[in-house]
Design a protein around this motif. Sequence first.
Motif, PDB file in Angstrom:
ATOM      1  N   ALA A 119      51.836  24.316  38.463  1.00 45.38           N
ATOM      2  CA  ALA A 119      50.617  24.710  37.754  1.00 45.38           C
ATOM      3  C   ALA A 119      49.656  25.488  38.639  1.00 45.38           C
ATOM      4  O   ALA A 119      48.769  26.188  38.150  1.00 45.38           O
ATOM      5  N   ALA A 120      49.802  25.351  39.947  1.00 47.97           N
ATOM      6  CA  ALA A 120      48.877  26.009  40.877  1.00 47.97           C
ATOM      7  C   ALA A 120      49.646  26.440  42.118  1.00 47.97           C
ATOM      8  O   ALA A 120      50.843  26.162  42.260  1.00 47.97           O
ATOM      9  N   LEU A 121      48.955  27.124  43.005  1.00 54.07           N
ATOM     10  CA  LEU A 121      49.592  27.629  44.230  1.00 54.07           C
ATOM     11  C   LEU A 121      49.735  26.512  45.266  1.00 54.07           C
ATOM     12  O   LEU A 121      48.937  25.598  45.306  1.00 54.07           O
ATOM     13  N   GLY A 122      50.735  26.618  46.100  1.00 55.68           N
ATOM     14  CA  GLY A 122      50.856  25.707  47.232  1.00 55.68           C
ATOM     15  C   GLY A 122      51.899  24.631  47.037  1.00 55.68           C
ATOM     16  O   GLY A 122      52.225  24.258  45.900  1.00 55.68           O
ATOM     17  N   ASP A 123      52.438  24.142  48.156  1.00 57.66           N
ATOM     18  CA  ASP A 123      53.410  23.058  48.097  1.00 57.66           C
ATOM     19  C   ASP A 123      52.727  21.803  47.579  1.00 57.66           C
ATOM     20  O   ASP A 123      51.592  21.499  47.930  1.00 57.66           O
ATOM     21  N   VAL A 152      42.998  37.194  39.169  1.00 60.98           N
ATOM     22  CA  VAL A 152      42.310  37.301  40.452  1.00 60.98           C
ATOM     23  C   VAL A 152      42.938  38.463  41.217  1.00 60.98           C
ATOM     24  O   VAL A 152      44.146  38.488  41.442  1.00 60.98           O
ATOM     25  N   VAL A 153      42.117  39.417  41.569  1.00 64.79           N
ATOM     26  CA  VAL A 153      42.587  40.591  42.309  1.00 64.79           C
ATOM     27  C   VAL A 153      42.937  40.186  43.739  1.00 64.79           C
ATOM     28  O   VAL A 153      42.228  39.386  44.350  1.00 64.79           O
ATOM     29  N   GLY A 154      44.019  40.738  44.275  1.00 68.65           N
ATOM     30  CA  GLY A 154      44.487  40.342  45.595  1.00 68.65           C
ATOM     31  C   GLY A 154      43.816  41.095  46.737  1.00 68.65           C
ATOM     32  O   GLY A 154      43.048  42.036  46.539  1.00 68.65           O
ATOM     33  N   GLY A 155      44.113  40.637  47.949  1.00 63.96           N
ATOM     34  CA  GLY A 155      43.730  41.378  49.135  1.00 63.96           C
ATOM     35  C   GLY A 155      42.345  41.123  49.683  1.00 63.96           C
ATOM     36  O   GLY A 155      41.925  41.772  50.644  1.00 63.96           O
ATOM     37  N   GLU A 156      41.622  40.162  49.101  1.00 64.35           N
ATOM     38  CA  GLU A 156      40.275  39.857  49.583  1.00 64.35           C
ATOM     39  C   GLU A 156      40.252  38.472  50.230  1.00 64.35           C
ATOM     40  O   GLU A 156      41.167  37.666  50.045  1.00 64.35           O
ATOM     41  N   ALA A 157      39.195  38.200  50.940  1.00 66.68           N
ATOM     42  CA  ALA A 157      39.089  36.902  51.617  1.00 66.68           C
ATOM     43  C   ALA A 157      39.123  35.751  50.611  1.00 66.68           C
ATOM     44  O   ALA A 157      39.632  34.672  50.904  1.00 66.68           O
ATOM     45  N   TRP A 158      38.596  35.996  49.406  1.00 61.42           N
ATOM     46  CA  TRP A 158      38.544  34.944  48.398  1.00 61.42           C
ATOM     47  C   TRP A 158      39.775  34.942  47.498  1.00 61.42           C
ATOM     48  O   TRP A 158      39.903  34.106  46.608  1.00 61.42           O
ATOM     49  N   SER A 159      40.670  35.928  47.707  1.00 60.78           N
ATOM     50  CA  SER A 159      41.867  36.023  46.861  1.00 60.78           C
ATOM     51  C   SER A 159      42.884  34.963  47.273  1.00 60.78           C
ATOM     52  O   SER A 159      42.817  34.394  48.360  1.00 60.78           O
ATOM     53  N   TRP A 160      43.876  34.797  46.383  1.00 66.07           N
ATOM     54  CA  TRP A 160      44.950  33.861  46.691  1.00 66.07           C
ATOM     55  C   TRP A 160      46.054  34.515  47.513  1.00 66.07           C
ATOM     56  O   TRP A 160      46.901  33.838  48.070  1.00 66.07           O
ATOM     57  N   GLY A 161      46.103  35.839  47.534  1.00 63.31           N
ATOM     58  CA  GLY A 161      47.166  36.531  48.263  1.00 63.31           C
ATOM     59  C   GLY A 161      46.928  38.023  48.230  1.00 63.31           C
ATOM     60  O   GLY A 161      45.816  38.476  47.943  1.00 63.31           O
ATOM     61  N   ASN A 195      40.184  22.029  47.935  1.00 62.81           N
ATOM     62  CA  ASN A 195      40.043  23.389  48.456  1.00 62.81           C
ATOM     63  C   ASN A 195      38.688  23.642  49.114  1.00 62.81           C
ATOM     64  O   ASN A 195      38.452  24.731  49.664  1.00 62.81           O
ATOM     65  N   GLY A 196      37.803  22.685  49.003  1.00 64.03           N
ATOM     66  CA  GLY A 196      36.496  22.804  49.647  1.00 64.03           C
ATOM     67  C   GLY A 196      35.571  23.832  49.025  1.00 64.03           C
ATOM     68  O   GLY A 196      34.636  24.318  49.665  1.00 64.03           O
ATOM     69  N   ILE A 197      35.848  24.177  47.778  1.00 60.30           N
ATOM     70  CA  ILE A 197      34.994  25.175  47.111  1.00 60.30           C
ATOM     71  C   ILE A 197      34.402  24.585  45.837  1.00 60.30           C
ATOM     72  O   ILE A 197      34.330  25.240  44.796  1.00 60.30           O
ATOM     73  N   ILE A 223      44.002  32.536  37.969  1.00 57.94           N
ATOM     74  CA  ILE A 223      42.876  31.841  38.591  1.00 57.94           C
ATOM     75  C   ILE A 223      43.355  30.612  39.354  1.00 57.94           C
ATOM     76  O   ILE A 223      42.661  30.092  40.226  1.00 57.94           O
ATOM     77  N   TYR A 224      44.583  30.158  39.048  1.00 62.23           N
ATOM     78  CA  TYR A 224      45.173  29.019  39.765  1.00 62.23           C
ATOM     79  C   TYR A 224      45.899  29.455  41.032  1.00 62.23           C
ATOM     80  O   TYR A 224      46.456  28.615  41.743  1.00 62.23           O
ATOM     81  N   GLY A 225      45.962  30.751  41.275  1.00 61.89           N
ATOM     82  CA  GLY A 225      46.678  31.257  42.448  1.00 61.89           C
ATOM     83  C   GLY A 225      48.142  31.532  42.202  1.00 61.89           C
ATOM     84  O   GLY A 225      48.848  31.998  43.092  1.00 61.89           O
ATOM     85  N   THR A 226      48.618  31.258  40.986  1.00 60.84           N
ATOM     86  CA  THR A 226      50.034  31.490  40.683  1.00 60.84           C
ATOM     87  C   THR A 226      50.258  32.968  40.379  1.00 60.84           C
ATOM     88  O   THR A 226      49.354  33.655  39.901  1.00 60.84           O
TER      89      THR A 226
END
Lengths: 461, 57
Positions: free
Chosen positions: A386-390, A260-269, A98-100, A275-278
């Motif tokens: 376990a986390a977000l994404g394909d 993780v609260v949504g709607g921000e640049a650092w959010s998952w959605g 994720n580069g972070i 915290i895993y984006g799920t």
Amino acid sequence: MEEQLAELAAKVAAMEAKGNLTNTMFAEAYYYLTIPLMIIIHAGFLAYEMGASRAKNALSSGVKNILAFAFVIPAFYFFGWWVYWAFPTGFSLSAGPNGISGAEYAASIALAWGESAAYMGPNTEDQIDGVFWGAFTLFAATTASIMSGAVIERIQTVGFVILAIILGGFSWTLAAAWGWHADGWMVTGWGLHDFGAAGLVHAVAAFFALGVLINLGPRIGKFNPDGTANDLPGHNMPFTATGLMLIIVGFWGFLMACLVVGGEAWSWGANYTTIYGTPTNLGALAFNILMSVAGGIIGAWVMTRDPFWMMSGALAGIISCASGLDIYYPALAFIIAFAGGVMLKPAAGILERMGIDDAVGAVTVHGTIGIFGVLALGVFASGYPAALGDGAATVSFMGQLVGSVVFIAIGLGTGYVSSLILKMVGMLRVPEAAEIAGLDTVKVPAQAYPEGIPASAPASN
Amino acid sequence: MGFPYDNGGTWTDVSGPIFMGAGSAMPGIFALIGIIICIVALAMGQKAEAAKYSKHK
């Protein structure tokens, strides 16, 4: 027509800007409010441990809690936050998918000097790093408080503070980097899922405490020559039970901060996630925390009828389900928490029979039950991404087992080695005469009960 | 240290770090002093604690 369209577009842009600002301020306020809620955990541990101490040690136990809180905060500011962002991929300190993460990224956002200082202080363009850091700092301080109760009545104050700094600034942070961070190798490689930190906070802190207890030894009078144990009751059970209830109140803030609260640049959605984006939300937490508290109390009540263990059962209920509070069905959370409450006292008994004097049952409540919680999720949530994404790794019993072993190793290893070093330099345990006299008398310039605890007669009419 | 923005001493149009010493070496110096305070406080605490224990051996 074109003028009207331009005017409409300008109005939409202005509304969007206001909406974004409102969302940012909501996110900032959300995490900010988790901080005082988590401080309630420390108020609870303070009361709990002072009540669980004998009267001669009540204040010295409290001093320990206050200092752990005070020293873990700057430790996490000066190096703990950097550890979280630097170590997710392991000891290579390289960047993750994720580069972070990685040493370079950590140095750009999480050090209190150089260019990254811009993110470590007041900044009009950064409304989130401060509150994120604050929430994580309280996670760190919580680990120190978990360890604190186990070692009361015989540990040296400064030695304990050093251990708290190591645990809060490094040990749990390493576990969080590996098991919580989106680039964490246990998340990306093994599908570890530990939403509410049953393993990476509770178990790591508890096994750190176990490592310390091995070197620290039991309190004088705890064990008889034949190995049987004596009960050394604290001086104030109501204080202890109230403290436990405060800890449970504070854990609502702790678990709230795991979202993780949504709607921000650092959010998952756009919406809440783990915290895993799920996906998850506060409703999931409300269902499952309440049901797990209830299950834990009832399980402990069935086994003990003892208010100390019943309130510990409430905590054990939450910890049993913490890894999957985001996805458990509430009735299932109740069952798992009930099992956690049932196994609490017998598990504490096993530890005691091994000659370990865990004064408040911290190793059992947070360690044994924490690992039970991590593994239980492997049984019931197997196959969940376990986390977000394909292509994200899926939850499995094996992944949860690997995570559990790593959490135990980090906690036990760092706790044992650091306390052994302190023991070798004479900074771990108080002298025998001081322990017998009582630590308040020896080193605290105040009295817990200067007038005793008189039983007053009721006023006459 | 002074105001970190060279804009005539006004908050108007200020955007970015606003803490004292922003953009200079001062944050690092403050951090170093803070770390030293923690270490010295622990050392002094240990000395005082050891003195208390020496009376109860």
